[in-house]
Write an enzyme that holds these catalytic residues in place. Sequence first.
Site, PDB file in Angstrom:
ATOM      1  N   GLY A 270       0.732  -1.219   0.142  1.00  0.00           N
ATOM      2  CA  GLY A 270       0.243  -0.180   0.270  1.00  0.00           C
ATOM      3  C   GLY A 270       0.826   1.133  -0.197  1.00  0.00           C
ATOM      4  O   GLY A 270       1.974   1.380  -0.451  1.00  0.00           O
ATOM      5  N   HIS A 271       0.276   2.378   0.593  1.00  0.00           N
ATOM      6  CA  HIS A 271       0.959   3.797   0.476  1.00  0.00           C
ATOM      7  C   HIS A 271       2.353   3.602   1.254  1.00  0.00           C
ATOM      8  O   HIS A 271       3.155   4.137   0.641  1.00  0.00           O
ATOM      9  CB  HIS A 271       0.059   4.686   1.274  1.00  0.00           C
ATOM     10  CG  HIS A 271       0.358   6.084   1.100  1.00  0.00           C
ATOM     11  ND1 HIS A 271       0.282   6.682  -0.110  1.00  0.00           N
ATOM     12  CD2 HIS A 271       0.634   7.053   2.114  1.00  0.00           C
ATOM     13  CE1 HIS A 271       0.803   7.877   0.054  1.00  0.00           C
ATOM     14  NE2 HIS A 271       0.848   8.165   1.297  1.00  0.00           N
ATOM     15  N   PHE A 272       2.396   3.172   2.443  1.00  0.00           N
ATOM     16  CA  PHE A 272       3.833   3.225   3.129  1.00  0.00           C
ATOM     17  C   PHE A 272       4.307   1.807   2.974  1.00  0.00           C
ATOM     18  O   PHE A 272       4.320   1.157   4.097  1.00  0.00           O
ATOM     19  CB  PHE A 272       3.393   3.804   4.666  1.00  0.00           C
ATOM     20  CG  PHE A 272       3.059   5.135   4.704  1.00  0.00           C
ATOM     21  CD1 PHE A 272       3.543   6.208   4.584  1.00  0.00           C
ATOM     22  CD2 PHE A 272       1.828   5.265   5.458  1.00  0.00           C
ATOM     23  CE1 PHE A 272       3.370   7.363   4.616  1.00  0.00           C
ATOM     24  CE2 PHE A 272       1.464   6.795   5.673  1.00  0.00           C
ATOM     25  CZ  PHE A 272       2.068   7.772   5.249  1.00  0.00           C
TER      26      PHE A 272
END
Length: 249
Positions: A223-225
């Site tokens: 995902g994002h991180f």
Amino acid sequence: MFRNLIPLLADRYHVVAPDYPGYGQSATPDRSTYAYTFAATVDIVDKLMVRLEAKSYAMYVMDYGAPVGYRLALKHPERVSGLIIQNGNAYDEGLKEFWDPIKTYWSDGSAKSREALSGLLTLETTKFQYTDGMEDVSRISPDNWVHDQALLDRPGNKDIQLDMLYDYRTNVPLYPDFQRFFRERKPPTLIVWGKNDFIFPEAGAHPYLKDLPDAEIHILNSGHFLLEEKLDVAAPLINDFLDRNVAKK
């Protein structure tokens, strides 16, 4: 997110990882005396790099760090020895559903549209940023969103965040300039992207290859991180890229 990556790079590289004004452990000047904009942030980072006498550097750009880094690159294109891009946008294709209410705020600048974005600063959303799209959520420490939320909940920080979200609109007209920098300078580039990111989706990763056809691209099931989950995958890719493209310069 970078706290675990930095030691894996610092044995061979001088790693500079500043917090921006209003973020992390940096000072938080009052909004009446300091404009929380991307232009102001770039000026601060630029002054820091001058103070450190950093005349050449590879940049790791992610999320807000992408337009900050690319604006800095436009000011000093000769200094950029390489790019590591992780879920950081420079193309219209990368601004999808998540950005729709933010675009509404950009278009009217109203108090109503501003307040509608307050939900982005809640613990629920902060946790979402760390867990959504992750292949194995059990690898993500809850300390992440607890720590981040404590910083977001500081007095006055909500307005700082909303100021920055509004000012993000000033980056979009610069996308052609960023892309021209890519084409003309062709810095060695590594793209490591979490394909399940709702904020900066995978659709924003592939257009880089139009302007940087030699870029190395790795789309990870994360995902994002993504460094929170895939550090064991990403760190060797980053070290190998830097060793081949930056260390010899």
